[in-house]
Design a protein around this motif. Sequence first.
Motif, PDB file in Angstrom:
ATOM      1  N   THR A   1      99.075 -11.276  66.708  1.00 33.28           N
ATOM      2  CA  THR A   1      98.121 -10.526  65.881  1.00 33.28           C
ATOM      3  C   THR A   1      97.007  -9.936  66.730  1.00 33.28           C
ATOM      4  OG1 THR A   1      98.580 -12.014  64.018  1.00 33.28           O
ATOM      5  CG2 THR A   1      96.603 -10.648  63.879  1.00 33.28           C
ATOM      6  N   VAL A   2      96.457 -10.739  67.627  1.00 39.26           N
ATOM      7  CA  VAL A   2      95.387 -10.261  68.518  1.00 39.26           C
ATOM      8  C   VAL A   2      95.903  -9.135  69.409  1.00 39.26           C
ATOM      9  CG1 VAL A   2      93.844 -10.886  70.415  1.00 39.26           C
ATOM     10  CG2 VAL A   2      94.123 -12.444  68.473  1.00 39.26           C
ATOM     11  N   SER A   3      97.145  -9.260  69.875  1.00 38.08           N
ATOM     12  CA  SER A   3      97.708  -8.226  70.756  1.00 38.08           C
ATOM     13  C   SER A   3      97.867  -6.896  70.035  1.00 38.08           C
ATOM     14  CB  SER A   3      99.056  -8.678  71.329  1.00 38.08           C
ATOM     15  OG  SER A   3     100.075  -8.658  70.339  1.00 38.08           O
ATOM     16  N   LEU A   4      98.137  -6.929  68.746  1.00 36.83           N
ATOM     17  CA  LEU A   4      98.265  -5.690  67.971  1.00 36.83           C
ATOM     18  C   LEU A   4      96.918  -4.989  67.820  1.00 36.83           C
ATOM     19  CD1 LEU A   4     100.738  -6.857  65.167  1.00 36.83           C
ATOM     20  CD2 LEU A   4     101.235  -5.294  67.053  1.00 36.83           C
ATOM     21  N   LEU A   5      95.843  -5.749  67.850  1.00 38.38           N
ATOM     22  CA  LEU A   5      94.501  -5.160  67.781  1.00 38.38           C
ATOM     23  C   LEU A   5      94.023  -4.715  69.160  1.00 38.38           C
ATOM     24  CD1 LEU A   5      92.794  -7.652  65.285  1.00 38.38           C
ATOM     25  CD2 LEU A   5      93.689  -5.366  64.806  1.00 38.38           C
ATOM     26  N   ASN A   6      94.377  -5.475  70.183  1.00 33.47           N
ATOM     27  CA  ASN A   6      94.029  -5.145  71.567  1.00 33.47           C
ATOM     28  C   ASN A   6      92.529  -4.881  71.753  1.00 33.47           C
ATOM     29  OD1 ASN A   6      94.538  -4.653  74.302  1.00 33.47           O
ATOM     30  ND2 ASN A   6      94.849  -2.469  73.971  1.00 33.47           N
ATOM     31  N   PRO A   7      91.683  -5.862  71.435  1.00 35.55           N
ATOM     32  CA  PRO A   7      90.240  -5.657  71.532  1.00 35.55           C
ATOM     33  C   PRO A   7      89.757  -5.547  72.970  1.00 35.55           C
ATOM     34  CG  PRO A   7      90.722  -7.959  71.094  1.00 35.55           C
ATOM     35  CD  PRO A   7      92.023  -7.222  70.991  1.00 35.55           C
ATOM     36  N   ALA A   8      88.635  -4.848  73.150  1.00 33.36           N
ATOM     37  CA  ALA A   8      87.988  -4.722  74.462  1.00 33.36           C
ATOM     38  C   ALA A   8      86.936  -5.821  74.608  1.00 33.36           C
ATOM     39  CB  ALA A   8      87.350  -3.350  74.603  1.00 33.36           C
ATOM     40  N   GLU A   9      86.446  -5.993  75.819  1.00 32.94           N
ATOM     41  CA  GLU A   9      85.566  -7.123  76.115  1.00 32.94           C
ATOM     42  C   GLU A   9      84.231  -7.081  75.372  1.00 32.94           C
ATOM     43  OE1 GLU A   9      83.649  -5.335  80.271  1.00 32.94           O
ATOM     44  OE2 GLU A   9      85.048  -7.012  80.338  1.00 32.94           O
ATOM     45  N   SER A  10      83.781  -5.914  74.955  1.00 31.01           N
ATOM     46  CA  SER A  10      82.485  -5.805  74.284  1.00 31.01           C
ATOM     47  C   SER A  10      82.598  -5.590  72.773  1.00 31.01           C
ATOM     48  CB  SER A  10      81.673  -4.666  74.890  1.00 31.01           C
ATOM     49  OG  SER A  10      82.352  -3.431  74.738  1.00 31.01           O
ATOM     50  N   ASP A  11      83.793  -5.724  72.214  1.00 33.63           N
ATOM     51  CA  ASP A  11      84.005  -5.478  70.790  1.00 33.63           C
ATOM     52  C   ASP A  11      83.472  -6.620  69.922  1.00 33.63           C
ATOM     53  OD1 ASP A  11      85.163  -2.966  70.926  1.00 33.63           O
ATOM     54  OD2 ASP A  11      87.183  -3.754  71.198  1.00 33.63           O
ATOM     55  N   ARG A  12      83.403  -6.342  68.606  1.00 34.67           N
ATOM     56  CA  ARG A  12      83.015  -7.325  67.602  1.00 34.67           C
ATOM     57  C   ARG A  12      84.213  -7.559  66.685  1.00 34.67           C
ATOM     58  NH1 ARG A  12      77.661  -8.165  66.364  1.00 34.67           N
ATOM     59  NH2 ARG A  12      78.179  -8.335  64.150  1.00 34.67           N
ATOM     60  N   ALA A  13      84.528  -8.838  66.427  1.00 30.53           N
ATOM     61  CA  ALA A  13      85.689  -9.162  65.602  1.00 30.53           C
ATOM     62  C   ALA A  13      85.341 -10.239  64.581  1.00 30.53           C
ATOM     63  CB  ALA A  13      86.852  -9.629  66.468  1.00 30.53           C
ATOM     64  N   LEU A  14      85.997 -10.159  63.433  1.00 33.04           N
ATOM     65  CA  LEU A  14      85.841 -11.146  62.364  1.00 33.04           C
ATOM     66  C   LEU A  14      87.211 -11.691  61.993  1.00 33.04           C
ATOM     67  CD1 LEU A  14      84.348 -12.554  59.944  1.00 33.04           C
ATOM     68  CD2 LEU A  14      84.769 -10.443  58.643  1.00 33.04           C
ATOM     69  N   GLU A  15      87.343 -13.018  61.989  1.00 31.09           N
ATOM     70  CA  GLU A  15      88.582 -13.627  61.505  1.00 31.09           C
ATOM     71  C   GLU A  15      88.305 -14.352  60.193  1.00 31.09           C
ATOM     72  OE1 GLU A  15      92.397 -16.472  62.491  1.00 31.09           O
ATOM     73  OE2 GLU A  15      90.656 -16.631  63.805  1.00 31.09           O
ATOM     74  N   VAL A  16      89.159 -14.108  59.221  1.00 31.28           N
ATOM     75  CA  VAL A  16      89.058 -14.743  57.910  1.00 31.28           C
ATOM     76  C   VAL A  16      90.069 -15.880  57.835  1.00 31.28           C
ATOM     77  CG1 VAL A  16      89.281 -14.412  55.426  1.00 31.28           C
ATOM     78  CG2 VAL A  16      88.329 -12.582  56.852  1.00 31.28           C
ATOM     79  N   GLY A  17      89.584 -17.102  57.633  1.00 32.11           N
ATOM     80  CA  GLY A  17      90.465 -18.260  57.564  1.00 32.11           C
ATOM     81  C   GLY A  17      90.975 -18.645  58.942  1.00 32.11           C
ATOM     82  N   PHE A  18      90.066 -19.076  59.819  1.00 36.25           N
ATOM     83  CA  PHE A  18      90.443 -19.298  61.222  1.00 36.25           C
ATOM     84  C   PHE A  18      91.212 -20.593  61.473  1.00 36.25           C
ATOM     85  CE2 PHE A  18      85.859 -20.429  60.845  1.00 36.25           C
ATOM     86  CZ  PHE A  18      85.938 -21.803  61.040  1.00 36.25           C
ATOM     87  N   GLY A  19      91.312 -21.475  60.475  1.00 41.72           N
ATOM     88  CA  GLY A  19      92.085 -22.704  60.653  1.00 41.72           C
ATOM     89  C   GLY A  19      91.605 -23.518  61.842  1.00 41.72           C
ATOM     90  N   PRO A  20      92.527 -24.005  62.687  1.00 41.11           N
ATOM     91  CA  PRO A  20      92.118 -24.815  63.836  1.00 41.11           C
ATOM     92  C   PRO A  20      91.530 -24.004  64.992  1.00 41.11           C
ATOM     93  CG  PRO A  20      94.496 -24.563  63.820  1.00 41.11           C
ATOM     94  CD  PRO A  20      93.992 -23.945  62.537  1.00 41.11           C
ATOM     95  N   GLY A  21      91.409 -22.690  64.828  1.00 40.18           N
ATOM     96  CA  GLY A  21      90.700 -21.875  65.820  1.00 40.18           C
ATOM     97  C   GLY A  21      91.525 -21.290  66.935  1.00 40.18           C
ATOM     98  N   ARG A  22      92.844 -21.202  66.751  1.00 38.20           N
ATOM     99  CA  ARG A  22      93.704 -20.653  67.803  1.00 38.20           C
ATOM    100  C   ARG A  22      93.418 -19.173  68.064  1.00 38.20           C
ATOM    101  NH1 ARG A  22      96.449 -23.041  71.935  1.00 38.20           N
ATOM    102  NH2 ARG A  22      97.806 -24.723  71.222  1.00 38.20           N
ATOM    103  N   ALA A  23      93.380 -18.367  67.004  1.00 41.34           N
ATOM    104  CA  ALA A  23      93.133 -16.932  67.199  1.00 41.34           C
ATOM    105  C   ALA A  23      91.738 -16.682  67.744  1.00 41.34           C
ATOM    106  CB  ALA A  23      93.331 -16.177  65.880  1.00 41.34           C
ATOM    107  N   ILE A  24      90.765 -17.482  67.303  1.00 39.69           N
ATOM    108  CA  ILE A  24      89.407 -17.376  67.837  1.00 39.69           C
ATOM    109  C   ILE A  24      89.422 -17.626  69.341  1.00 39.69           C
ATOM    110  CG2 ILE A  24      87.107 -18.418  67.834  1.00 39.69           C
ATOM    111  CD1 ILE A  24      87.532 -16.855  65.314  1.00 39.69           C
ATOM    112  N   GLU A  25      90.154 -18.637  69.757  1.00 38.36           N
ATOM    113  CA  GLU A  25      90.268 -18.969  71.178  1.00 38.36           C
ATOM    114  C   GLU A  25      90.878 -17.804  71.960  1.00 38.36           C
ATOM    115  OE1 GLU A  25      92.079 -22.632  73.848  1.00 38.36           O
ATOM    116  OE2 GLU A  25      93.078 -22.081  71.994  1.00 38.36           O
TER     117      GLU A  25
END
Length: 204
Positions: free
Chosen positions: A36-60
């Motif tokens: 999922t993160v790879s499909l967004l391909n964020p840059a180092e200075s971007d801002r992101a929001l995750e809804v329902g982060f669970g154990p925090g894998r995507a946040i990591e």
Amino acid sequence: MGVLQKFINQFKKPEGFFGRVAGLLMAREPEKSAWTVSLLNPAESDRALEVGFGPGRAIEILSQKITEGYIVGIEISEVMLRMARKRNKKAISKGIVDLRLTDVSNLPSFEEKFDYILSVNSIMFWEYPVHVLKNLRNHLKPNGKIAITVHPRMKRANNETAKEFGKEIDHYLREAGYSENQIHIRKMKPVPCVCVTAVNRMET
């Protein structure tokens, strides 16, 4: 309610012993979050929001990409919040990650809008998904991108189940005003995973 059903229900709002077990199981399957993160391909200075982060894998995973920006996560489970804070302790201490206990139907205020919004295996628990997606769109920058991922794990799920989820999410996103929708399917075990991405082309 049987023990099995109680355990299944933990994936909606993990609590207590069964909630911790559910969190550990979710943490052992990082592939859908990484995809999922790879499909967004964020840059180092971007801002992101995750809804329902669970154990925090995507946040990591996000914090490895967004090293100079800001990542917010919201979650309704205190058990998951504790697990995610432990997993992302360093990024939190650096001020890159901000994890909050709240319901998606009652979004907190944010100082700035986000470049990206994502949700992994959460939308199926939203009572009014179109309404939620409209509210999330208000927090997305013009031309910002959203990614909604579901890995169907219910009994008898198959390839068609993933495709049907994709069509349904696509419909919700269009109803909420997003555009340039794309349905992505990725082979995973035991069944494929689907992610629908879309863009906020209009000022909200």
